[in-house]
Design a protein around this motif. Structure first.
Motif, PDB file in Angstrom:
ATOM      1  N   LEU A 137      23.001 -19.540  -0.853  1.00 51.56           N
ATOM      2  CA  LEU A 137      23.770 -20.721  -1.236  1.00 51.56           C
ATOM      3  C   LEU A 137      22.857 -21.914  -1.520  1.00 51.56           C
ATOM      4  N   ILE A 138      21.832 -22.087  -0.700  1.00 53.32           N
ATOM      5  CA  ILE A 138      20.900 -23.195  -0.888  1.00 53.32           C
ATOM      6  C   ILE A 138      20.202 -23.081  -2.243  1.00 53.32           C
ATOM      7  N   ASP A 139      19.933 -21.866  -2.678  1.00 51.71           N
ATOM      8  CA  ASP A 139      19.225 -21.658  -3.951  1.00 51.71           C
ATOM      9  C   ASP A 139      20.118 -21.819  -5.175  1.00 51.71           C
ATOM     10  N   VAL A 140      21.425 -21.581  -5.047  1.00 48.05           N
ATOM     11  CA  VAL A 140      22.280 -21.624  -6.237  1.00 48.05           C
ATOM     12  C   VAL A 140      23.042 -22.937  -6.406  1.00 48.05           C
ATOM     13  N   PHE A 141      22.976 -23.815  -5.391  1.00 49.49           N
ATOM     14  CA  PHE A 141      23.615 -25.122  -5.514  1.00 49.49           C
ATOM     15  C   PHE A 141      22.561 -26.234  -5.470  1.00 49.49           C
ATOM     16  N   SER A 142      22.892 -27.364  -6.073  1.00 46.28           N
ATOM     17  CA  SER A 142      21.990 -28.511  -6.136  1.00 46.28           C
ATOM     18  C   SER A 142      21.608 -29.011  -4.752  1.00 46.28           C
ATOM     19  N   ARG A 143      20.387 -29.559  -4.633  1.00 47.55           N
ATOM     20  CA  ARG A 143      19.920 -30.125  -3.374  1.00 47.55           C
ATOM     21  C   ARG A 143      20.851 -31.215  -2.869  1.00 47.55           C
ATOM     22  N   HIS A 144      21.415 -32.003  -3.789  1.00 49.61           N
ATOM     23  CA  HIS A 144      22.240 -33.150  -3.394  1.00 49.61           C
ATOM     24  C   HIS A 144      23.651 -32.738  -2.962  1.00 49.61           C
ATOM     25  N   GLN A 145      23.959 -31.449  -3.060  1.00 44.67           N
ATOM     26  CA  GLN A 145      25.262 -30.944  -2.619  1.00 44.67           C
ATOM     27  C   GLN A 145      25.167 -30.170  -1.306  1.00 44.67           C
ATOM     28  N   LEU A 298      25.710 -40.842   2.364  1.00 48.76           N
ATOM     29  CA  LEU A 298      24.778 -41.754   3.023  1.00 48.76           C
ATOM     30  C   LEU A 298      23.330 -41.332   2.835  1.00 48.76           C
ATOM     31  N   ALA A 299      23.094 -40.020   2.765  1.00 45.58           N
ATOM     32  CA  ALA A 299      21.725 -39.512   2.689  1.00 45.58           C
ATOM     33  C   ALA A 299      21.053 -39.807   1.349  1.00 45.58           C
ATOM     34  N   LYS A 300      21.813 -40.187   0.332  1.00 51.23           N
ATOM     35  CA  LYS A 300      21.209 -40.533  -0.956  1.00 51.23           C
ATOM     36  C   LYS A 300      20.243 -41.700  -0.807  1.00 51.23           C
ATOM     37  N   THR A 301      20.580 -42.634   0.079  1.00 50.61           N
ATOM     38  CA  THR A 301      19.716 -43.796   0.300  1.00 50.61           C
ATOM     39  C   THR A 301      19.073 -43.792   1.683  1.00 50.61           C
ATOM     40  N   ARG A 302      19.667 -43.045   2.625  1.00 56.84           N
ATOM     41  CA  ARG A 302      19.123 -43.011   3.982  1.00 56.84           C
ATOM     42  C   ARG A 302      19.239 -41.596   4.538  1.00 56.84           C
ATOM     43  N   PRO A 303      18.232 -40.765   4.336  1.00 55.69           N
ATOM     44  CA  PRO A 303      18.295 -39.366   4.780  1.00 55.69           C
ATOM     45  C   PRO A 303      18.575 -39.206   6.275  1.00 55.69           C
ATOM     46  N   GLN A 304      18.197 -40.215   7.076  1.00 60.32           N
ATOM     47  CA  GLN A 304      18.411 -40.131   8.520  1.00 60.32           C
ATOM     48  C   GLN A 304      19.877 -39.948   8.891  1.00 60.32           C
ATOM     49  N   LEU A 306      21.837 -37.678   8.132  1.00 56.22           N
ATOM     50  CA  LEU A 306      22.120 -36.290   8.505  1.00 56.22           C
ATOM     51  C   LEU A 306      22.041 -36.108  10.018  1.00 56.22           C
ATOM     52  N   PHE A 307      21.089 -36.760  10.637  1.00 54.98           N
ATOM     53  CA  PHE A 307      20.952 -36.714  12.087  1.00 54.98           C
ATOM     54  C   PHE A 307      21.927 -37.658  12.790  1.00 54.98           C
ATOM     55  N   LEU A 308      21.998 -38.905  12.313  1.00 53.06           N
ATOM     56  CA  LEU A 308      22.748 -39.937  13.029  1.00 53.06           C
ATOM     57  C   LEU A 308      24.241 -39.648  13.083  1.00 53.06           C
ATOM     58  N   VAL A 309      24.823 -39.242  11.962  1.00 56.09           N
ATOM     59  CA  VAL A 309      26.256 -38.932  11.945  1.00 56.09           C
ATOM     60  C   VAL A 309      26.554 -37.762  12.882  1.00 56.09           C
ATOM     61  N   SER A 310      25.689 -36.748  12.858  1.00 53.31           N
ATOM     62  CA  SER A 310      25.892 -35.581  13.720  1.00 53.31           C
ATOM     63  C   SER A 310      25.813 -35.962  15.192  1.00 53.31           C
ATOM     64  N   GLY A 311      24.779 -36.721  15.572  1.00 52.80           N
ATOM     65  CA  GLY A 311      24.592 -37.074  16.971  1.00 52.80           C
ATOM     66  C   GLY A 311      25.695 -37.960  17.520  1.00 52.80           C
ATOM     67  N   LEU A 312      26.080 -38.968  16.756  1.00 46.57           N
ATOM     68  CA  LEU A 312      27.140 -39.862  17.215  1.00 46.57           C
ATOM     69  C   LEU A 312      28.473 -39.131  17.356  1.00 46.57           C
ATOM     70  N   SER A 313      28.719 -38.175  16.492  1.00 44.50           N
ATOM     71  CA  SER A 313      29.955 -37.397  16.575  1.00 44.50           C
ATOM     72  C   SER A 313      30.007 -36.556  17.854  1.00 44.50           C
ATOM     73  N   MET A 314      28.857 -35.991  18.252  1.00 39.57           N
ATOM     74  CA  MET A 314      28.813 -35.205  19.493  1.00 39.57           C
ATOM     75  C   MET A 314      29.199 -36.065  20.696  1.00 39.57           C
ATOM     76  N   ILE A 315      28.615 -37.242  20.777  1.00 42.83           N
ATOM     77  CA  ILE A 315      28.893 -38.128  21.911  1.00 42.83           C
ATOM     78  C   ILE A 315      30.347 -38.596  21.891  1.00 42.83           C
ATOM     79  N   ALA A 316      30.857 -38.890  20.711  1.00 42.98           N
ATOM     80  CA  ALA A 316      32.244 -39.364  20.593  1.00 42.98           C
ATOM     81  C   ALA A 316      33.266 -38.309  20.984  1.00 42.98           C
TER      82      ALA A 316
END
Length: 477
Positions: A137-145, A298-304, A306-316
């Motif tokens: 899947l990673i190879d057949v779809f665009s990086r931004h998707q 969000l990752a288009k301008t701030r790649p971080q 990917l981590f921040l949304v995931s981590g905050l969701s776990m705590i919430a």
């Protein structure tokens, strides 16, 4: 050297090849993933019938879940190594066919030992699929998707879980628990044939790198230094450890929440299975869709992100887990399970996208395999068994008389008993989920600062000439 004047034309052709057959690949791989998780959770949903028939204790039941995950995790690195070197579609056909035969074998089981053997073989087949499918899947779809595509792909996980939880009791009630495995296993054998319809893209086809350079990396294969670099890749390791803690929590919940609803809250099994399946399914749609869309945006301008949304969701998610465990109101319990799972599922696409973004294409199957090994050996291999062990331990009146037992009693985690079974305290066991989610959130947030640098480093390595390798050349079998 590559002629820079040819790069634009090469990249256009590359994009066309990468998109060709992408949706066909997605549909086939999604269907396989759906059957995978349908099988896993149909076992969980019919546990009362299996346990009564085969005389299985709480501890044995938790151990049965662990046996499958041990097999799955141990064989994942082997399949990852093969997946970086040989034709992936053929390996997928083998894996899906093997797990489907093992599912039918689960239905043929006449003892606890038979069931353990069948689930062990199942792990080998599912390991093949689990580490190879995302790389295609990673190879057949665009990086931004990537975050959205992987979130959509992993929707099959809760969707299949929901179907398993909902259909299992219905089939078992009308046709017996053996039939439930046949219903799932036979379609899997058909799905294995569809693996041959999948495209076999050049590894890294979606990276925007000229094809000849990608083929050079694919031919060279991964070196010893590449594997060592992977182990010190901070974004990769933070993502893996964060997912491991999350997997400990969600894995324990998926196994024991049905039992909590049936035995602790005494809800009707068929109704509870249907409602829990509906909660899981809708939570997954909301959580994974939101996680994939929000992090890609969000990752288009701030790649971080990917981590921040995931981590905050776990705590919430933690307050909702606690409310689900200590409420006695049926509507409130289901609402809290939905909210907790929706927040927990947010991380699925982003965390897997992190792995893809910082690992070279000729190493990705191995990277996903090592990740699979780590998250299960540090996560849900132990949680079903430990939760079952704690449920038995704190069901004992003597243990509940201890200071810790009295604390559990004070907050409402008290033993319950089903006719014909010893007392159990499933709420006490499920409380282990809370520190796991907190740890997951902290680790994921801590990993955010490393991501931009390591994404750039991966791209630089891919544009450069490959390192000399002693490994055998990649082959299509």
């Amino acid at each position: 050297m590559i002629d820079a004047s040819k790069n634009d034309a090469s990249d256009v052709g590359l994009a066309q090849r990468a998109s060709s057959g992408a949706m066909t690949a997605f549909i086939i791989l999604f269907a396989m993933n759906l059957l995978d998780y349908l099988d896993r959770n149909i076992l969980v949903s019919i546990q009362p019938q299996i346990r009564d028939d085969l005389k299985v204790t709480n501890e044995q039941w938790g151990l049965l879940m662990s046996v499958f995950l041990i097999s799955y995790s141990v064989f994942s690195p082997v399949m990852g190594w093969l997946g970086d070197r040989y034709r992936r579609t053929w390996l997928l056909a083998f894996g899906v066919g093997l797990w489907s035969l093992a599912t039918v074998g689960s239905g043929l089981a006449r003892s606890y030992g038979d069931l353990v053997l069948a689930r062990s073989i199942l792990g080998i087949g599912e390991a093949t699929y689990g580490v190879i499918a995302p790389t295609i899947l990673i190879d057949v779809f665009s990086r931004h998707q990537r975050s959205r595509v992987l979130s959509a792909f992993y929707l099959a996980m809760p969707f299949g879980s929901a179907l398993g939880i909902g259909l299992g009791p219905l089939i078992a009630k009308n046709y017996g628990w053996h039939m439930a495995f046949y219903v799932v296993g036979v379609p899997g054998l058909v799905a294995a044939l569809f693996a041959f319809l999948l495209p076999e893209p050049v590894r890294g086809a979606s990276e925007g790198i000229p094809v000849d350079r990608l083929k050079a990396h694919e031919k060279a294969g991964a070196t010893r230094e590449d594997y060592l670099d992977l182990m010190v890749n901070s974004s990769y390791t933070y993502s893996v450890f964060g997912m491991a803690a999350y997997t400990f929590g969600i894995g324990g919940m998926l196994v024991w929440v049905p039992n909590y609803l049936f035995n602790t809250r005494h809800f009707d099994q068929q109704r509870a299975g249907t409602m829990l399946g509906l909660c899981t399914f809708t939570a997954a749609i909301v959580g994974m869709t939101l996680g994939g869309w929000l992090t890609d945006r969000l990752a288009k301008t701030r790649p971080q992100a990917l981590f921040l949304v995931s981590g905050l969701s776990m705590i919430a998610s933690i307050p909702f887990v606690l409310l689900a465990l200590f409420s006695t109101s049926e509507p409130v319990i289901y609402a809290m399970i939905f909210a907790a799972e929706a927040l927990m599922f947010v991380n699925t696409g982003p965390c897997n996208a992190i792995v893809a973004n910082v690992v070279q294409p000729n190493l990705r199957a191995a990277a996903f395999a090592i990740s699979t090994f780590a998250i299960h050996f540090l996560g849900d291999i132990w949680s079903p068994w430990l939760i079952g062990k704690a449920a038995d331990l704190f069901g004992d009146p003597e243990t509940m008389a201890s200071s810790y037992g009295q604390l559990l009693k004070a907050i409402g985690a008290v033993p319950t008993q089903v006719v014909g079974h010893p007392p159990e305290n499933i709420v006490a066991g499920l409380l282990m989920v809370v520190p796991a989610l907190l740890l997951s959130g902290i680790v994921l947030i801590a990993g955010a600062r490393h991501l931009p640098r390591e994404m750039a480093l991966m791209q630089a390595k891919l544009k450069a000439a490959p390192r000399p390798s002693q490994a055998p050349e990649t082959t299509a079998l």
